[in-house]
Design a protein around this motif. Structure first.
Motif, PDB file in Angstrom:
ATOM      1  N   ASP A 269       2.120   1.412   3.657  1.00 41.42           N
ATOM      2  CA  ASP A 269       3.433   0.853   3.962  1.00 41.42           C
ATOM      3  C   ASP A 269       4.515   1.867   3.622  1.00 41.42           C
ATOM      4  OD1 ASP A 269       2.185  -1.598   4.522  1.00 41.42           O
ATOM      5  OD2 ASP A 269       2.142  -2.062   2.382  1.00 41.42           O
ATOM      6  N   ARG A 270       4.229   2.653   2.596  1.00 39.62           N
ATOM      7  CA  ARG A 270       5.186   3.622   2.109  1.00 39.62           C
ATOM      8  C   ARG A 270       4.398   4.863   1.697  1.00 39.62           C
ATOM      9  NH1 ARG A 270       7.961   3.138  -2.620  1.00 39.62           N
ATOM     10  NH2 ARG A 270       6.734   1.339  -3.233  1.00 39.62           N
ATOM     11  N   VAL A 271       4.997   6.036   1.854  1.00 37.42           N
ATOM     12  CA  VAL A 271       4.286   7.263   1.506  1.00 37.42           C
ATOM     13  C   VAL A 271       5.176   8.157   0.652  1.00 37.42           C
ATOM     14  CG1 VAL A 271       3.196   9.373   2.379  1.00 37.42           C
ATOM     15  CG2 VAL A 271       2.920   7.231   3.630  1.00 37.42           C
ATOM     16  N   ALA A 272       4.632   8.608  -0.483  1.00 35.35           N
ATOM     17  CA  ALA A 272       5.309   9.626  -1.280  1.00 35.35           C
ATOM     18  C   ALA A 272       4.704  10.970  -0.887  1.00 35.35           C
ATOM     19  CB  ALA A 272       5.113   9.362  -2.762  1.00 35.35           C
ATOM     20  N   VAL A 273       5.563  11.922  -0.529  1.00 28.96           N
ATOM     21  CA  VAL A 273       5.062  13.219  -0.074  1.00 28.96           C
ATOM     22  C   VAL A 273       5.222  14.242  -1.202  1.00 28.96           C
ATOM     23  CG1 VAL A 273       5.259  15.018   1.677  1.00 28.96           C
ATOM     24  CG2 VAL A 273       5.737  12.638   2.272  1.00 28.96           C
ATOM     25  N   LEU A 274       4.161  15.014  -1.438  1.00 32.98           N
ATOM     26  CA  LEU A 274       4.178  15.982  -2.532  1.00 32.98           C
ATOM     27  C   LEU A 274       3.968  17.399  -2.025  1.00 32.98           C
ATOM     28  CD1 LEU A 274       2.020  13.437  -3.871  1.00 32.98           C
ATOM     29  CD2 LEU A 274       3.256  14.517  -5.739  1.00 32.98           C
TER      30      LEU A 274
ATOM     31  N   MET B 137      -3.218  -7.821  -3.807  1.00 33.36           N
ATOM     32  CA  MET B 137      -3.542  -6.622  -4.564  1.00 33.36           C
ATOM     33  C   MET B 137      -2.664  -5.460  -4.090  1.00 33.36           C
ATOM     34  SD  MET B 137      -7.211  -4.673  -4.960  1.00 33.36           S
ATOM     35  CE  MET B 137      -7.112  -3.719  -3.454  1.00 33.36           C
ATOM     36  N   ALA B 138      -2.181  -4.661  -5.023  1.00 31.46           N
ATOM     37  CA  ALA B 138      -1.422  -3.473  -4.644  1.00 31.46           C
ATOM     38  C   ALA B 138      -2.372  -2.280  -4.604  1.00 31.46           C
ATOM     39  CB  ALA B 138      -0.325  -3.211  -5.660  1.00 31.46           C
ATOM     40  N   LEU B 139      -2.018  -1.289  -3.805  1.00 32.13           N
ATOM     41  CA  LEU B 139      -2.939  -0.166  -3.620  1.00 32.13           C
ATOM     42  C   LEU B 139      -2.166   1.151  -3.615  1.00 32.13           C
ATOM     43  CD1 LEU B 139      -5.897   0.597  -2.837  1.00 32.13           C
ATOM     44  CD2 LEU B 139      -5.174   0.417  -0.472  1.00 32.13           C
ATOM     45  N   LEU B 140      -2.687   2.134  -4.336  1.00 34.25           N
ATOM     46  CA  LEU B 140      -2.139   3.486  -4.304  1.00 34.25           C
ATOM     47  C   LEU B 140      -3.252   4.404  -3.805  1.00 34.25           C
ATOM     48  CD1 LEU B 140       0.241   5.388  -5.113  1.00 34.25           C
ATOM     49  CD2 LEU B 140      -0.864   5.640  -7.324  1.00 34.25           C
ATOM     50  N   VAL B 141      -3.024   5.066  -2.662  1.00 32.24           N
ATOM     51  CA  VAL B 141      -4.061   5.916  -2.072  1.00 32.24           C
ATOM     52  C   VAL B 141      -3.606   7.365  -2.058  1.00 32.24           C
ATOM     53  CG1 VAL B 141      -5.580   6.263  -0.107  1.00 32.24           C
ATOM     54  CG2 VAL B 141      -4.582   4.034  -0.490  1.00 32.24           C
TER      55      VAL B 141
ATOM     56  N   VAL C 121       0.847  -1.184   0.000  1.00 34.44           N
ATOM     57  CA  VAL C 121       0.000   0.000   0.000  1.00 34.44           C
ATOM     58  C   VAL C 121       0.887   1.239   0.000  1.00 34.44           C
ATOM     59  CG1 VAL C 121      -1.825   1.264   1.162  1.00 34.44           C
ATOM     60  CG2 VAL C 121      -1.742  -1.223   1.335  1.00 34.44           C
ATOM     61  N   VAL C 122       0.770   2.049  -1.040  1.00 34.27           N
ATOM     62  CA  VAL C 122       1.568   3.268  -1.134  1.00 34.27           C
ATOM     63  C   VAL C 122       0.620   4.465  -1.011  1.00 34.27           C
ATOM     64  CG1 VAL C 122       3.099   4.636  -2.596  1.00 34.27           C
ATOM     65  CG2 VAL C 122       3.275   2.144  -2.591  1.00 34.27           C
TER      66      VAL C 122
END
Lengths: 342, 501
Positions: free
Chosen positions: B470-475, B453-457, B288-289
């Motif tokens: 599990d991992r977070v991209a910060v914008l 299943m992979a997830l992008l939230v 989950v990203v």
């Protein structure tokens, strides 16, 4: 008392069905016709074919009904096709031209249908690929189409655009057993289109695109292709109507053939409950709409009213049917009744 | 600022209900003469509803409005304008082909003998433009001027002699730095004339540059009002996106990230000019990203770029080991990627179609038009989803627009899930959904992820991101500024990253 209530609620529910009012309107026109013309329901057999006023209404409504079926599909995508009358004219001109050139009439039939498809391809290209608003995009062919028809007539000198064709006239004014051929053609088009729309997912996609294009796109529907196909279907339907109408007069008359047929077709779709806002296709009700329009014209003719009244009476009845379909108008009428009771 | 005087406008206990949603709940707002008041909050926080109530565009269900101490009732925007409350909307409401003078006097033309008195109209227009020291040709079409000038013309038009309150909704959204400064000069001038100004923006730098006080809304509720100089940027961001963790979500425990599968997608330098700067992102099966950032930071754009709903003009995208060219939603769907858009009304649902038809739409699109799902099959799938997501409806053949907001959101999710995706992209998955349903959805998604299943939230709710990712991209500002994983994924860390710089 309780039966009263259930009856009233049932009536209200019935009033809400979209099929109720157009069918009632058609029935009402037929009943009125029965009074003004005593022989209205008579059906005779003349020269091996059914004749009578009721048959005549179905017979004359067929070209409009076939064009309207294609229009219903286009309107379902939130589009509109104003060029259908011109497509009929071009198809007619192509038929007369190729007959003069001596082609096989069977081949000419497919050439005419191909011409309809080609016109649909052009409209589809303008709307789906170039993103031109449908009303403008199809206006181009509407304006130029009858001129193109006249130019095609010039291909063989333009002296005598009339022709004789057993095959094409058979499809238009002929009959198989007792039934006029064009009724069979009309039923055939209806069934084919119904299968295409309701027995494949095309109908769902068209309604999704018409209802919300960006949502349909994000859901994976190829909106561009769907819109394109709708104009192809409308072009083909206009081509079929073109064969029937041209063979009926066995001449190519681009100036006046199928004049205003686009307006009658749009009207048929709307009377049948279709919304110009798109998102829904009602094929059966569209045919009922076309029948209502033709039944009105026929009634005015047999009633002895001068034909000048035709358009005005038609407009009034159509307005009435549309008002009956409007929930707001119905509520206002119900309100009036309950106010009187109390 | 005259803090002790009577407030110019005072709204108290404002509550507004829309079908299925509490748009505003007991919100207070109070603005003094000569004050610039920033109104902040994420999408759906209730800013625009509050503004619409203040300017008479919407009636309030509960609560009172006082102007200069007098209780007022606003039935229309004309009412509000007569009383001196004017608005300049985000999209400039000018008619580009009309002259400046005509645009300026569009709403109220001076008339003489029932005819428009053009000389008076031009004088009025000239006078109003002069107030903003704007020297432009009145006869030229408004569309021939830059957006910044148009913005000023719109403000000039909104200013009447008696204007007391001026609402500026995202006035700087399409302005560059120089133009913004010019606008701020005008705002300072208006402020010195005692006009109360409500300033809505998502540029925090501008908030601190021009505002005296700040009010933050979140989910239709007032978070608080503070003096701008007493509210550090970090606390402001916390107010905007922080939320107390719901208990149901708190019970969700982080899984170990050791047994992750193959990468489902790998983006390298993927970007689109003026939309989002090139970024790297990879997502593995079962992972989950999260995409975190403020409104306008590029969360949605990142998600759409990966799904192919926006075209990319740089970088490469690899899905399941294959390089993707000419990406489109259709293609992504074919590669088992599904997307739930943020704006369910505009981009999610087809309102006229039934719940059943909306649910099976993506799967049908994937199958192609020739392989129609039988009615029984459609019914079975729709029924399964209605049960699994607890969609409250008696009849799956009802038009979907008759459902409440939260249930509509679930239908959009159901559509994505029915297509059996390997990667699910969710943009604001729980907007407008009540707490109970929220927890159910999070549980369901967790279960699907444990099955690979992979997830992008992408979400504005920071706690939601922290709870599931599990991992977070910060914008920030249309740019990916970092990536954090594992134990680093905390609220404080993310807020810190957004606030720095």
């Amino acid at each position: 008392m309780s039966t009263d209530i259930t009856l009233s609620t049932r009536l209200r529910a019935l009033a809400g069905y979209r099929a109720t009012w157009p069918l009632l309107a058609l029935a009402a026109i037929f009943i009125v016709d029965g009074f003004i013309s005593p022989g209205f329901y008579d059906i005779r057999i003349v020269e091996g074919r059914l004749f009578g006023s009721v048959i005549d209404i179905f017979y004359r409504a067929m070209p409009t009904a076939i064009v309207a079926l294609g229009m219903a599909v286009v309107i379902g995508t939130k589009g509109i096709d104003l060029s259908v009358g011109s497509v009929v004219a071009i198809c007619g001109a192509v038929i007369a031209w190729r007959i003069h050139e001596g082609d096989s009439h069977f081949v000419i039939l497919f050439l005419a249908l191909g011409t309809g498809l080609l016109c649909g391809l052009w409209n589809g290209f303008l709307v789906a690929v170039l993103n031109i608003q449908p009303i403008i995009a199809t206006l181009i062919l509407m304006v130029s189409g009858r001129g193109i028809g006249l130019l095609v007539n010039q291909f063989y000198g333009g002296t005598d655009p009339s022709f004789e064709s057993a095959l094409l006239q058979g499809l238009s004014v002929g009959h198989i057993w007792l039934i006029p051929t064009r009724l069979i053609v009309g039923v055939g088009v209806f069934i084919a289109l119904w299968f295409l729309i309701r027995r494949t997912a095309l109908g769902l996609f068209i309604e999704a695109v018409g209802g919300n294009t960006s949502a349909a796109n994000l859901a994976g529907v190829n909106a561009r292709l769907i819109i394109f196909s709708a104009y192809l279907i409308a072009g083909l339907c206009a081509g079929i109507a073109g064969v029937i109408l041209t063979a009926d007069t066995h001449t190519s008359d681009p100036v006046s053939v199928a004049l205003y047929i686009e307006l009658d077709a749009i009207l048929a779709v709307v009377i049948g409950g279709g919304s110009l806002a798109g998102g829904r296709i009602y094929l059966g009700m569209t045919v009922i709409g076309a029948l209502i329009i033709q039944a009105l014209t026929t009634s005015i003719l047999i009633s002895g009213l001068p034909p000048e009244y035709n358009l005005v009476v038609k407009a009034v009845v159509v307005l009435f049917v549309l008002l009956l379909q409007s929930q707001n108008a119905r509520n206002a009428v119900w309100g009036l009744f309950s106010w009187r009771k109390s | 600022m005259e803090d002790t005087s009577i407030p110019r406008i005072e709204m108290s206990g404002i509550t507004k209900l829309f079908p299925g949603v509490k748009a505003l709940q007991n919100v207070d707002l109070c603005i003094y003469p000569g004050e610039v008041h920033a109104l902040l909050g994420e999408n759906g926080a209730g800013k625009s509803t509050l503004i619409k109530i203040m300017t008479g565009a919407l009636p309030t269900d509960e609560g009172k409005i006082r102007l200069d101490g007098q209780a007022i009732v606003l039935n229309s925007t004309v009412d509000a304008q007569k009383l001196g409350i004017s608005t300049v909307y985000q999209e400039v409401n000018l008619i580009p082909a009309m002259s400046v003078a005509k645009n300026m006097t569009l709403q109220r033309q001076p008339t003489r003998f029932g005819l428009i008195n053009w000389a008076a109209a031009r004088n009025l227009a000239r006078k109003r433009l002069k107030q903003l020291s704007l020297d432009i040709d009145l006869e030229r079409p408004v569309g021939s001027y830059s957006i910044a000038i148009q913005q000023l013309v719109a403000i000039a038009r909104a200013l009447e002699d008696n204007t007391k309150v001026l609402v500026l909704d995202e006035p700087t959204a399409s302005l560059d730095a120089g133009e913004t400064n010019a606008l701020f000069e005008v705002i300072r001038d208006l402020k010195s004339r005692g006009i109360a100004i409500v300033f809505i923006t998502h540029f925090l730098d501008q908030v601190y540059e021009i505002s005296d006080r700040i009010t933050v809304l979140r989910n239709g509720q007032l978070v608080g009002t503070s003096m701008a100089k007493d509210l550090p940027r970090l606390d402001l961001i916390k107010q905007m996106i922080g939320r107390e963790l719901e208990q149901a979500e708190g019970q969700l425990t982080k899984r170990s990230t050791d047994n992750l599968g193959e990468p489902v997608i790998v983006a390298k330098g993927l970007g689109c000019k003026r939309v989002i700067e090139p970024f790297d992102l990879n997502i593995r099966a079962g992972e989950v990203v999260g995409l975190a950032g403020l409104l306008g930071s590029g969360r949605t754009e990142t998600a759409k770029l990966i799904f192919g709903a926006l075209p990319s003009d740089s970088g490469t995208l690899t899905m399941n080991g294959e390089v993707v060219t000419n990406n489109s939603p259709r293609q992504s769907l074919g590669r088992d990627i599904a997307f739930c858009p943020e704006d369910r009304k505009e981009e999610g649902l087809v309102g006229e179609l039934s719940i059943r038809e909306n649910i099976i739409l993506s799967l049908q699109a994937k199958n192609g038009w020739l392989k129609q799902l039988s009615y029984d099959e459609q019914e079975r799938l729709a029924d399964e989803m209605i049960k699994a997501l607890a969609i409250a409806t008696p009849d799956m053949d009802k038009p979907v627009n008759q459902l409440s907001g939260g249930n509509q959101q679930k239908v959009v999710l159901a559509r994505a899930l029915v297509s059996d995706p390997k990667l699910l992209i969710l943009d604001e998955p729980t907007r407008g959904i009540d707490v109970g349903a929220h927890a159910e959805i999070v549980m369901l998604i967790r279960r699907l992820c444990s099955q690979g299943m992979a997830l992008l939230v992408a979400s504005s709710e920071l706690d939601e991101i922290v709870a599931v990712s599990d991992r977070v991209a910060v914008l920030r500002d249309h740019k990916q500024i970092g990536e954090i994983a594992g134990d680093e994924v905390t609220r404080e860390k993310i807020i810190g990253m957004i606030a720095s710089g």
